[in-house]
Design a protein around this motif. Sequence first.
Motif, short mmCIF file in Angstrom:
data_model
loop_
_atom_site.label_atom_id
_atom_site.label_comp_id
_atom_site.label_asym_id
_atom_site.label_seq_id
_atom_site.Cartn_x
_atom_site.Cartn_y
_atom_site.Cartn_z
N ARG A 365 2.74 1.01 -7.83
CA ARG A 365 4.33 0.82 -7.52
C ARG A 365 4.77 -0.16 -6.34
O ARG A 365 5.90 -0.66 -6.49
CB ARG A 365 5.02 2.33 -7.51
CG ARG A 365 5.09 3.00 -8.59
CD ARG A 365 5.80 4.54 -8.36
NE ARG A 365 5.12 5.42 -7.81
CZ ARG A 365 5.62 6.41 -6.76
NH1 ARG A 365 6.74 6.00 -6.59
NH2 ARG A 365 4.91 7.37 -6.27
N TYR A 366 3.91 -0.17 -5.47
CA TYR A 366 4.12 -0.79 -4.39
C TYR A 366 2.84 -1.13 -3.64
O TYR A 366 1.91 -0.53 -3.78
CB TYR A 366 5.09 -0.24 -3.40
CG TYR A 366 5.00 1.22 -3.10
CD1 TYR A 366 4.00 1.56 -2.33
CD2 TYR A 366 5.67 2.08 -3.82
CE1 TYR A 366 3.74 3.00 -1.99
CE2 TYR A 366 5.37 3.63 -3.66
CZ TYR A 366 4.41 3.98 -2.74
OH TYR A 366 4.08 5.27 -2.52
N PRO A 453 5.10 -4.70 -0.25
CA PRO A 453 5.46 -5.72 0.74
C PRO A 453 4.27 -6.30 0.97
O PRO A 453 4.22 -7.27 2.06
CB PRO A 453 6.14 -4.82 1.97
CG PRO A 453 5.24 -3.47 1.63
CD PRO A 453 5.07 -3.53 0.11
#
Length: 481
Positions: A365-366, A453
């Motif tokens: 998801r990230y 990120p």
Amino acid sequence: MAYADLRDFLAALDRNGQLLRFTDPVPLEPDLGAAARAVSNVTDRGPALLFEDIDGYERARVALNVVGSWPNHALMLGLDKDTSLKEQFFAFARRADAFPVEAERVGTERVGTERADDAPWREHAVETDINLFHLLPLFRLNRYDAGSYIDKAAVVTRDPDDPENFDTQNVGIYRIQVKGTDRLGIQPVPAHDIGIHLRKAEERGENLPIAIAIGNEPVITTIAGMPLAYDESENEMAGAVQGAPYRIARAPLTGMDVPWGAEVVIEGEIIGGVREIEGPFGEFTGFYSGGRRQPVIAVHRVHHRTDPIFEHLYLGRPWAELDYTVALNTSVPLYRQLKQDYPEVVAVNAMYTHGLLGIISVRPRYGGFAKAVGVRAMTTPHGLGYCKVIIVVDDTVDPFNLAQVMWSLSVKFHPAHDLVVLPDLSILPLDPSSEPPGISHKVVLDATTPIAPEQRGHFSQEVDQPAGTQEWENRIKRLLT
């Protein structure tokens, strides 16, 4: 697809070209261990081996490599023998979701002086002058084993504090050294259910009753090696996996519920407070485990069918039958447990040395998400003692396809960013790299595509499959079969 007993399954293997029969006389040692090792060396589609004439025994028969290949494993699940490993994984997982399926106890109603539908293992009983070396064709698997072992039996014990609780009755697979004519050594891990039962019995100043069923149809032996919760019944999981209530029968001396179709049932008790040297033994790690002080079993009664089949499991350097037996029964519980916390988990391959190395495919998801999933795997009930190396890959990578996994690891894993080292965690003492035994560093290797990120690498132009590839895969599969 439920099989009545081992003989029923061997007949199914025979019909599908997955059984080799040997009718010439064969010595116990070293031939039987050598044959079991050889069949895995020769092919990954190995048949079961049935030896019908053992030197020194009039009627003994030995079955080896019964679930020692993916075709045999597929037949155990009632699937076509050419079913892919990935399809077998998801079939196993779907069936496990049907747990619990109530077991069927057979042979408890009396008709006149006979029991209705008595279990076949009750045909013969030996209560005096027990000599396991006469009753069973015992042999060493590997050269430096301390003695003969029984290593594919369904071992049944109950919680001494709650003996009528069916759910906490345990069916497990443990290595059992034959130490005398009526004396056995057993290696129960303290964290396993049998270890908990033994601790409770010894705290009460009691022996622990035990039943050992040898020569069973393959579903119960597969489930007996599955890391279930303490109060989850292996018999009820076997019913879920085979799609029908699992048949059990009550052992008359101990009252344990054992497989109805077993070839041999040994009844006795683990002697409280007694420990003797057991081992060394050639283990699934590919190394000898050495000798340790372990509990002792006194044998009080042996039941057996006419002309029983002694089923044995070869252990040694992977791959051998054990690796096929514990592959999905380890992968599926990890998958189910991880998916409760992380629905993004797609599949889990924990087939390598009983899950010391595992591969998880996930839909991140990230950035950093895959690493969290890998660390969580190490804190599952099975992962605490295993899961030393976890590789996490994207959902587009098949974790059962090592070529895809190695590609992902080779191009997506960055040693400076994607390696998580967790120092001095618990591991099973049989891991030869642990130092001291039972302690090891563990690692997560994140081989997923970096996403925000995290901003690094050049992964924006992955080569896709040509249109129509899936249709051609299906067409070629049909032609090959």
